[in-house]
Design a protein around this motif. Structure first.
Motif, PDB file in Angstrom:
ATOM      1  N   ALA A   1       1.006   1.862  -9.699  1.00  0.00           N
ATOM      2  CA  ALA A   1       0.288   2.073  -8.440  1.00  0.00           C
ATOM      3  C   ALA A   1      -0.920   1.143  -8.343  1.00  0.00           C
ATOM      4  CB  ALA A   1      -0.153   3.537  -8.337  1.00  0.00           C
ATOM      5  N   ALA A   2      -1.639   0.975  -9.457  1.00  0.00           N
ATOM      6  CA  ALA A   2      -2.814   0.095  -9.455  1.00  0.00           C
ATOM      7  C   ALA A   2      -2.421  -1.345  -9.156  1.00  0.00           C
ATOM      8  CB  ALA A   2      -3.527   0.191 -10.802  1.00  0.00           C
ATOM      9  N   LEU A   3      -1.290  -1.807  -9.709  1.00  0.00           N
ATOM     10  CA  LEU A   3      -0.852  -3.181  -9.456  1.00  0.00           C
ATOM     11  C   LEU A   3      -0.391  -3.367  -8.017  1.00  0.00           C
ATOM     12  CD1 LEU A   3       0.973  -4.136 -12.771  1.00  0.00           C
ATOM     13  CD2 LEU A   3      -1.170  -5.029 -11.892  1.00  0.00           C
ATOM     14  N   PHE A   4       0.293  -2.364  -7.448  1.00  0.00           N
ATOM     15  CA  PHE A   4       0.655  -2.445  -6.035  1.00  0.00           C
ATOM     16  C   PHE A   4      -0.605  -2.517  -5.165  1.00  0.00           C
ATOM     17  CE2 PHE A   4       4.933  -0.543  -7.044  1.00  0.00           C
ATOM     18  CZ  PHE A   4       5.674  -1.600  -6.534  1.00  0.00           C
ATOM     19  N   LEU A   5      -1.631  -1.746  -5.541  1.00  0.00           N
ATOM     20  CA  LEU A   5      -2.882  -1.757  -4.785  1.00  0.00           C
ATOM     21  C   LEU A   5      -3.540  -3.135  -4.849  1.00  0.00           C
ATOM     22  CD1 LEU A   5      -4.953  -0.119  -3.163  1.00  0.00           C
ATOM     23  CD2 LEU A   5      -6.021   0.545  -5.321  1.00  0.00           C
TER      24      LEU A   5
ATOM     25  N   LEU B   1      -4.346  -5.677  -1.717  1.00  0.00           N
ATOM     26  CA  LEU B   1      -5.682  -6.247  -1.474  1.00  0.00           C
ATOM     27  C   LEU B   1      -5.620  -7.769  -1.455  1.00  0.00           C
ATOM     28  CD1 LEU B   1      -7.839  -3.891  -3.733  1.00  0.00           C
ATOM     29  CD2 LEU B   1      -7.766  -3.942  -1.225  1.00  0.00           C
ATOM     30  N   PHE B   2      -4.791  -8.351  -2.321  1.00  0.00           N
ATOM     31  CA  PHE B   2      -4.623  -9.808  -2.332  1.00  0.00           C
ATOM     32  C   PHE B   2      -4.091 -10.296  -0.985  1.00  0.00           C
ATOM     33  CE2 PHE B   2      -1.974 -13.557  -2.991  1.00  0.00           C
ATOM     34  CZ  PHE B   2      -2.873 -14.413  -3.609  1.00  0.00           C
ATOM     35  N   VAL B   3      -3.077  -9.588  -0.457  1.00  0.00           N
ATOM     36  CA  VAL B   3      -2.525  -9.957   0.854  1.00  0.00           C
ATOM     37  C   VAL B   3      -3.587  -9.813   1.935  1.00  0.00           C
ATOM     38  CG1 VAL B   3      -0.869  -9.274   2.643  1.00  0.00           C
ATOM     39  CG2 VAL B   3      -0.147  -9.421   0.257  1.00  0.00           C
ATOM     40  N   ALA B   4      -4.326  -8.681   1.906  1.00  0.00           N
ATOM     41  CA  ALA B   4      -5.330  -8.423   2.940  1.00  0.00           C
ATOM     42  C   ALA B   4      -6.424  -9.493   2.952  1.00  0.00           C
ATOM     43  CB  ALA B   4      -5.952  -7.042   2.713  1.00  0.00           C
TER      44      ALA B   4
ATOM     45  N   PHE C   1       0.827  -1.207   0.000  1.00  0.00           N
ATOM     46  CA  PHE C   1       0.000   0.000   0.000  1.00  0.00           C
ATOM     47  C   PHE C   1       0.863   1.260   0.000  1.00  0.00           C
ATOM     48  CE2 PHE C   1      -3.527  -2.675   2.007  1.00  0.00           C
ATOM     49  CZ  PHE C   1      -4.217  -2.777   0.805  1.00  0.00           C
ATOM     50  N   GLY C   2       2.011   1.215   0.693  1.00  0.00           N
ATOM     51  CA  GLY C   2       2.928   2.354   0.654  1.00  0.00           C
ATOM     52  C   GLY C   2       3.477   2.588  -0.749  1.00  0.00           C
ATOM     53  N   SER C   3       3.854   1.500  -1.434  1.00  0.00           N
ATOM     54  CA  SER C   3       4.348   1.622  -2.806  1.00  0.00           C
ATOM     55  C   SER C   3       3.264   2.133  -3.742  1.00  0.00           C
ATOM     56  CB  SER C   3       4.872   0.265  -3.293  1.00  0.00           C
ATOM     57  OG  SER C   3       5.987  -0.158  -2.532  1.00  0.00           O
ATOM     58  N   ALA C   4       2.019   1.686  -3.536  1.00  0.00           N
ATOM     59  CA  ALA C   4       0.902   2.166  -4.367  1.00  0.00           C
ATOM     60  C   ALA C   4       0.735   3.674  -4.226  1.00  0.00           C
ATOM     61  CB  ALA C   4      -0.389   1.449  -3.968  1.00  0.00           C
TER      62      ALA C   4
END
Length: 279
Positions: A99-103, A107-110, A13-16
């Motif tokens: 940014a979209a891919l980091f997001l 979300l996948f991790v969460a 999320f920080g990278s996003a």
């Protein structure tokens, strides 16, 4: 101390957020500040991923780390191609796409990763009897320190392909595209050469032996460059280098995982990555 899940969420999320800032503000001071912070958020997730692999992969050993290694290199190859296409239209679009891919990754991790205490997985007799393997709370610092120093030295040599290699080839009259083809070959070999590496690993089972063989191939790769300036020598050198990398790179976190007590997995995986980065 915190567990892998919070670290992964912070990193993704920080990278996003940071890459989105690059897509919205095209100012050089902003770029410098963001890249310093991005270096932290992009790197912080890697030891957490390696620690998770070491804890959850049932058989232990290099196989889980090899999956991560191959997936990362496929991502680099596809990401470089896609990023280039987006950047041709707009750098802002490339950064916002990242940014979209980091997001999505966050979300996948969460949604899928739970970092709860688990019983120690069943391990093979080979893994239990590795000389110098760590007990609970004990770090065998002599082999760990030797591995840290070795990885620093190997990274110091390996990066010459990335830093001096292009300059050397251009000084010989080769186009930059000829150099880029070599790294395309690197990615293709990493993906399509897995059956060959699997056969080699079945014959050379110990991570230490795999690292030694990989290091010998690194040396042979640079030795080839001393023989001629013909382009096929550069192709042969990159092929040998990549085979050495395929043997060596997944074996390193596997060796560290064998040497790590459970409470130190993340810390030691981070130390070995820091040694490589230092080189």
């Amino acid at each position: 101390r915190a567990g892998a899940r919070p670290i992964l969420l912070t990193g993704f999320f920080g990278s996003a957020a940071l890459t989105a800032v690059l897509g919205l503000y095209e100012r050089f001071p902003v770029y410098v500040a963001v890249m310093i912070l991005f270096g932290f958020t992009a790197a912080v997730s890697v030891p957490a991923i390696n620690a998770l692999v070491g804890r959850t992969w049932p058989e232990g050993g290099r196989r889980g780390f090899n999956f991560i290694y191959v997936a990362r290199n496929v991502g680099v190859a596809l990401g470089t191609a896609l990023g280039g296409l987006l950047a041709d239209r707009s750098f802002s679009l490339a950064f916002l796409g990242a940014a979209a891919l980091f997001l999505v990754s966050g979300l996948f991790v969460a949604l899928t990763i739970r970092d709860e205490p688990v019983a120690a997985p069943a391990v093979s007799g080979l893994r239990r009897t590795v000389p110098g393997a760590a007990g609970e709370g004990t770090v065998p610092w002599l082999p760990v320190g030797a591995l840290l120093f070795a990885e620093f030295c190997l990274a110091l040599v390996y990066c010459q392909w990335q830093s001096a290699g292009s300059v050397h080839m251009e000084s010989l009259g080769y186009e930059l595209s000829a150099y880029s083809v070599l790294w395309t070959l690197n990615g293709a070999l990493i993906f399509f050469g897995q059956p060959l590496i699997a056969l080699t690993v079945r014959a050379v089972r110990r991570p230490w032996s795999q690292m030694v063989l990989g290091t010998v191939l690194y040396a042979a790769s640079f030795g080839l460059l001393l023989t001629s300036t013909a382009y096929w020598i550069f192709v042969a050198s990159m092929t040998v280098l990549t085979l050495g990398e395929m043997l060596h790179m997944p074996a390193v976190p596997a060796a560290i995982e064998q040497l790590s007590p459970p409470s130190m997995r993340g810390r030691l995986q981070g130390m070995i990555l820091a040694a490589m980065t230092g080189g």
